[in-house]
Write a protein that holds these residues in place. Structure first.
Motif, PDB file in Angstrom:
ATOM      1  N   PRO A   5       2.036  18.430 -20.334  1.00  0.00           N
ATOM      2  CA  PRO A   5       1.124  19.557 -20.099  1.00  0.00           C
ATOM      3  C   PRO A   5       1.367  20.183 -18.727  1.00  0.00           C
ATOM      4  N   THR A   6       0.747  21.312 -18.493  1.00  0.00           N
ATOM      5  CA  THR A   6       0.859  21.967 -17.189  1.00  0.00           C
ATOM      6  C   THR A   6      -0.251  21.535 -16.235  1.00  0.00           C
ATOM      7  N   MET A   7      -1.384  21.078 -16.788  1.00  0.00           N
ATOM      8  CA  MET A   7      -2.512  20.651 -15.970  1.00  0.00           C
ATOM      9  C   MET A   7      -2.875  19.204 -16.301  1.00  0.00           C
ATOM     10  N   MET A   8      -3.545  18.552 -15.349  1.00  0.00           N
ATOM     11  CA  MET A   8      -3.914  17.143 -15.536  1.00  0.00           C
ATOM     12  C   MET A   8      -5.254  16.876 -14.862  1.00  0.00           C
ATOM     13  N   ARG A   9      -5.890  15.786 -15.283  1.00  0.00           N
ATOM     14  CA  ARG A   9      -7.083  15.294 -14.591  1.00  0.00           C
ATOM     15  C   ARG A   9      -6.647  14.518 -13.349  1.00  0.00           C
ATOM     16  N   ALA A  10      -7.409  14.653 -12.285  1.00  0.00           N
ATOM     17  CA  ALA A  10      -7.083  13.955 -11.039  1.00  0.00           C
ATOM     18  C   ALA A  10      -8.343  13.816 -10.201  1.00  0.00           C
ATOM     19  N   ILE A  11      -8.264  12.948  -9.216  1.00  0.00           N
ATOM     20  CA  ILE A  11      -9.287  12.824  -8.170  1.00  0.00           C
ATOM     21  C   ILE A  11      -8.689  13.412  -6.904  1.00  0.00           C
ATOM     22  N   ASP A  50      -7.023   3.947   0.611  1.00  0.00           N
ATOM     23  CA  ASP A  50      -7.648   5.017  -0.182  1.00  0.00           C
ATOM     24  C   ASP A  50      -9.061   5.295   0.319  1.00  0.00           C
ATOM     25  N   VAL A  51      -9.784   4.231   0.661  1.00  0.00           N
ATOM     26  CA  VAL A  51     -11.141   4.383   1.183  1.00  0.00           C
ATOM     27  C   VAL A  51     -11.108   5.110   2.522  1.00  0.00           C
ATOM     28  N   LEU A  52     -10.169   4.718   3.380  1.00  0.00           N
ATOM     29  CA  LEU A  52     -10.042   5.380   4.684  1.00  0.00           C
ATOM     30  C   LEU A  52      -9.691   6.850   4.513  1.00  0.00           C
ATOM     31  N   GLN A  53      -8.811   7.174   3.569  1.00  0.00           N
ATOM     32  CA  GLN A  53      -8.451   8.570   3.324  1.00  0.00           C
ATOM     33  C   GLN A  53      -9.663   9.354   2.841  1.00  0.00           C
ATOM     34  N   ARG A  54     -10.428   8.762   1.938  1.00  0.00           N
ATOM     35  CA  ARG A  54     -11.628   9.441   1.423  1.00  0.00           C
ATOM     36  C   ARG A  54     -12.604   9.782   2.548  1.00  0.00           C
ATOM     37  N   ILE A  67      -4.023  14.063  -3.264  1.00  0.00           N
ATOM     38  CA  ILE A  67      -4.602  13.131  -4.226  1.00  0.00           C
ATOM     39  C   ILE A  67      -4.372  11.709  -3.716  1.00  0.00           C
ATOM     40  N   PRO A  68      -5.412  10.870  -3.624  1.00  0.00           N
ATOM     41  CA  PRO A  68      -5.204   9.495  -3.160  1.00  0.00           C
ATOM     42  C   PRO A  68      -4.516   8.645  -4.215  1.00  0.00           C
ATOM     43  N   GLY A  69      -4.150   7.439  -3.806  1.00  0.00           N
ATOM     44  CA  GLY A  69      -3.530   6.494  -4.737  1.00  0.00           C
ATOM     45  C   GLY A  69      -2.121   6.153  -4.336  1.00  0.00           C
ATOM     46  N   LEU A  70      -1.884   4.882  -3.988  1.00  0.00           N
ATOM     47  CA  LEU A  70      -0.598   4.452  -3.426  1.00  0.00           C
ATOM     48  C   LEU A  70       0.239   3.615  -4.374  1.00  0.00           C
ATOM     49  N   GLU A  71      -0.263   3.350  -5.577  1.00  0.00           N
ATOM     50  CA  GLU A  71       0.515   2.545  -6.531  1.00  0.00           C
ATOM     51  C   GLU A  71       0.055   2.866  -7.943  1.00  0.00           C
ATOM     52  N   ALA A  97       3.434   7.547  -1.798  1.00  0.00           N
ATOM     53  CA  ALA A  97       2.812   7.972  -0.545  1.00  0.00           C
ATOM     54  C   ALA A  97       1.472   8.645  -0.807  1.00  0.00           C
ATOM     55  N   GLY A  98       1.147   8.849  -2.062  1.00  0.00           N
ATOM     56  CA  GLY A  98      -0.087   9.488  -2.493  1.00  0.00           C
ATOM     57  C   GLY A  98       0.089  10.039  -3.887  1.00  0.00           C
ATOM     58  N   GLY A  99      -1.031  10.361  -4.556  1.00  0.00           N
ATOM     59  CA  GLY A  99      -0.957  11.001  -5.858  1.00  0.00           C
ATOM     60  C   GLY A  99      -1.248  10.111  -7.037  1.00  0.00           C
ATOM     61  N   GLY A 100      -1.665   8.855  -6.808  1.00  0.00           N
ATOM     62  CA  GLY A 100      -1.831   7.920  -7.908  1.00  0.00           C
ATOM     63  C   GLY A 100      -3.074   8.126  -8.749  1.00  0.00           C
ATOM     64  N   TYR A 101      -4.134   8.720  -8.176  1.00  0.00           N
ATOM     65  CA  TYR A 101      -5.381   8.905  -8.923  1.00  0.00           C
ATOM     66  C   TYR A 101      -5.260  10.154  -9.802  1.00  0.00           C
ATOM     67  N   ALA A 102      -4.351  10.136 -10.738  1.00  0.00           N
ATOM     68  CA  ALA A 102      -4.089  11.306 -11.574  1.00  0.00           C
ATOM     69  C   ALA A 102      -3.365  10.870 -12.842  1.00  0.00           C
ATOM     70  N   GLU A 103      -3.346  11.761 -13.824  1.00  0.00           N
ATOM     71  CA  GLU A 103      -2.697  11.428 -15.095  1.00  0.00           C
ATOM     72  C   GLU A 103      -1.179  11.475 -15.008  1.00  0.00           C
ATOM     73  N   TYR A 104      -0.645  12.190 -14.029  1.00  0.00           N
ATOM     74  CA  TYR A 104       0.807  12.245 -13.821  1.00  0.00           C
ATOM     75  C   TYR A 104       1.090  12.143 -12.326  1.00  0.00           C
ATOM     76  N   ALA A 105       2.211  11.523 -11.988  1.00  0.00           N
ATOM     77  CA  ALA A 105       2.618  11.409 -10.588  1.00  0.00           C
ATOM     78  C   ALA A 105       4.128  11.494 -10.500  1.00  0.00           C
ATOM     79  N   SER A 106       4.607  12.175  -9.473  1.00  0.00           N
ATOM     80  CA  SER A 106       6.038  12.260  -9.202  1.00  0.00           C
ATOM     81  C   SER A 106       6.374  11.283  -8.087  1.00  0.00           C
ATOM     82  N   VAL A 107       7.444  10.520  -8.257  1.00  0.00           N
ATOM     83  CA  VAL A 107       7.789   9.464  -7.304  1.00  0.00           C
ATOM     84  C   VAL A 107       9.301   9.319  -7.237  1.00  0.00           C
ATOM     85  N   PRO A 108       9.868   9.050  -6.051  1.00  0.00           N
ATOM     86  CA  PRO A 108      11.304   8.783  -5.967  1.00  0.00           C
ATOM     87  C   PRO A 108      11.699   7.633  -6.890  1.00  0.00           C
TER      88      PRO A 108
END
Length: 334
Positions: A5-11, A50-54, A67-71, A97-108
Motif C-alpha cells: 500500500p501507499t499508506m500505513m498505520r504508525a505511531i 523509545d520512552v525517552l524519545q516520547r 516514528i519510534p521503534g528500534l527493533e 535507528a527508528g521507524g519500528g512502531y509502524a506496519e512497514y519499515a525500511s532498514v539497511p
C-alpha cells in the motif's frame, strides 16, 4: 506477494508528552533506498530509549524517521538496488535507528538477521536491540571472556535478561541487581549466579562478599549518576566499566587516582547513532557467534507482555512502572 500500500498505520507523536501521545496515525509507507529492504512489520520491540524519545529527551539521529521503534520482525516485501533479491519474502528481525512502531519499515539489509524456526515473530522482535547492545558492550568494549565475573544492573530488564542468557552461554559468572526480592528470584530463575536487592542491600558490600574481596572483571551500567563511583569499588584491578545509559544522571564524581592506581578502564557507548557499516559488522558477528545458539533453541529472549500497536500507550506505561520482567513487544495484529 500482496501489493504494497501507499499508506500505513504508525505511531508518530507530533509533540513530546506522556504515554497518551502514542496514538495511531496514517503515514506514507517508506521508500526503499539502495542497499535497504522494506519489511512488513509483524512486531516491534519496546525499549527504554523509545520512552525517552516520547518525552522529548532522545531525538532521532539525522536521517532517521520520527516514528519510534528500534527493533522489528517481519517479512521482506521489497528490496532496494544492491540489497540482494534472495531476501525477498524472507522472515527477518532487524535493528533500526527508528521507524519500528509502524506496519512497514525500511532498514539497511546488513542490519537484518534471519528468523529461525525456533523463534516466534514476537520473540524475534525482542532480540536485536538488547542483543546488539549487550554483545558490543559486555563482550567487545568490556572484553568479558570465559571465566570472568561481571556485574550487570537492572537484572530483569531486557538488557539484564539478555546479559544473563549470554553469560550462561559464554561461561561468565554474572551478578545482577534488581529492586525487589521477587525480581531477584526471577533473575536467579533465569540463570543469574547471584542477585542483589539494591533496595535493601548495599550492592558494593555484597559484590565484595560474593567475590571474596577480589571484585568483578566488568560492570555493565545503565544507571549512571551516583552509581558510577560505587561501581568502581566493585571492580577488580584492571577492571572495565561500561556505561550504556544514565537513568540516575549524566554526571558523576570519580576518584581519578584510584582509577590510576588500580588501572581501571571507564568507557561507554550508544548504539542508535552508529553508522550502518558498524551495525552491519555487528550483525555479521552475531550471525556467526550467537545465531547457532538461537537456531539450536539454547537462546531466546525473555518475554514480558505483548500489546497491539493501538495500545502502545499501555506498553509504555508498563515499562515506566518498572514491573516488567524481560521484553515488552508491540504487535501489528489487532
Amino acid at each position: 506477494m500482496d501489493a504494497i500500500p501507499t499508506m500505513m498505520r504508525a505511531i508518530d507523536p507530533e509533540s513530546p508528552g506522556g504515554p497518551e501521545v502514542l496514538r495511531i496515525v496514517e503515514r506514507p509507507v517508506p521508500t526503499v533506498a539502495a542497499g535497504d529492504v522494506l519489511v512488513r512489520v509483524a512486531a516491534a520491540g519496546v525499549n527504554r530509549p523509545d520512552v525517552l524519545q516520547r518525552k522529548g529527551g532522545y531525538p532521532p539521529p539525522p536521517g532517521a524517521p520520527s516514528i519510534p521503534g528500534l527493533e522489528i520482525s517481519g517479512e521482506v516485501v521489497a528490496v532496494g538496488e544492491g540489497a540482494g533479491s534472495e531476501l525477498l519474502g524472507q522472515p527477518v528481525c532487524a535493528l533500526l535507528a527508528g521507524g519500528g512502531y509502524a506496519e512497514y519499515a525500511s532498514v539497511p539489509a546488513g542490519q537484518c538477521l534471519p528468523v529461525p524456526e525456533t523463534l516466534s515473530m514476537l520473540e524475534a522482535a525482542a532480540l536485536p536491540e538488547t542483543l546488539f547492545t549487550v554483545w558490543t558492550n559486555l563482550f567487545e568494549r568490556a572484553y568479558a571472556i570465559e571465566g570472568d565475573t561481571v556485574l550487570v544492573h537492572g537484572g530483569t530488564s531486557g538488557i539484564g535478561t539478555m546479559a544473563i542468557s549470554l553469560a550462561k552461554l559464554f561461561g561468565l559468572t554474572i551478578i545482577v541487581t534488581a529492586g525487589s526480592d521477587a525480581k531477584c528470584a526471577a533473575a536467579l530463575g533465569l540463570g543469574a549466579d547471584h542477585a542483589i536487592n539494591y533496595a535493601t542491600q548495599d550492592f558494593v558490600a555484597e559484590v565484595r562478599a560474593i567475590t571474596a574481596g577480589v571484585g568483578v572483571a566488568a560492570v555493565l551500567d545503565m544507571v549512571g549518576g551516583d552509581y558510577l563511583p560505587r561501581n568502581l569499588k566493585c571492580l577488580a584491578d584492571d577492571g572495565r566499566h561500561v556505561s550504556i545509559a544514565v537513568q540516575r544522571g549524566a554526571t558523576a564524581e570519580i576518584p581519578i587516582f584510584e582509577i590510576m592506581r588500580r588501572r581501571l578502564t571507564l568507557t561507554g557507548s550508544t548504539l542508535r547513532s552508529r553508522d550502518t557499516a558498524f551495525k552491519s559488522l555487528v550483525a555479521d558477528e552475531l550471525h556467526r557467534t550467537v545465531w547457532p545458539h538461537i537456531e539450536a533453541g539454547r537462546l531466546r529472549p525473555v518475554m514480558d507482555r505483548s500489546f497491539p500497536l493501538a495500545e502502545a500507550a499501555d506498553a509504555h506505561r508498563r515499562m515506566e512502572a518498572g514491573d516488567h520482567i524481560g521484553k515488552i513487544v508491540l504487535t501489528m495484529a489487532d
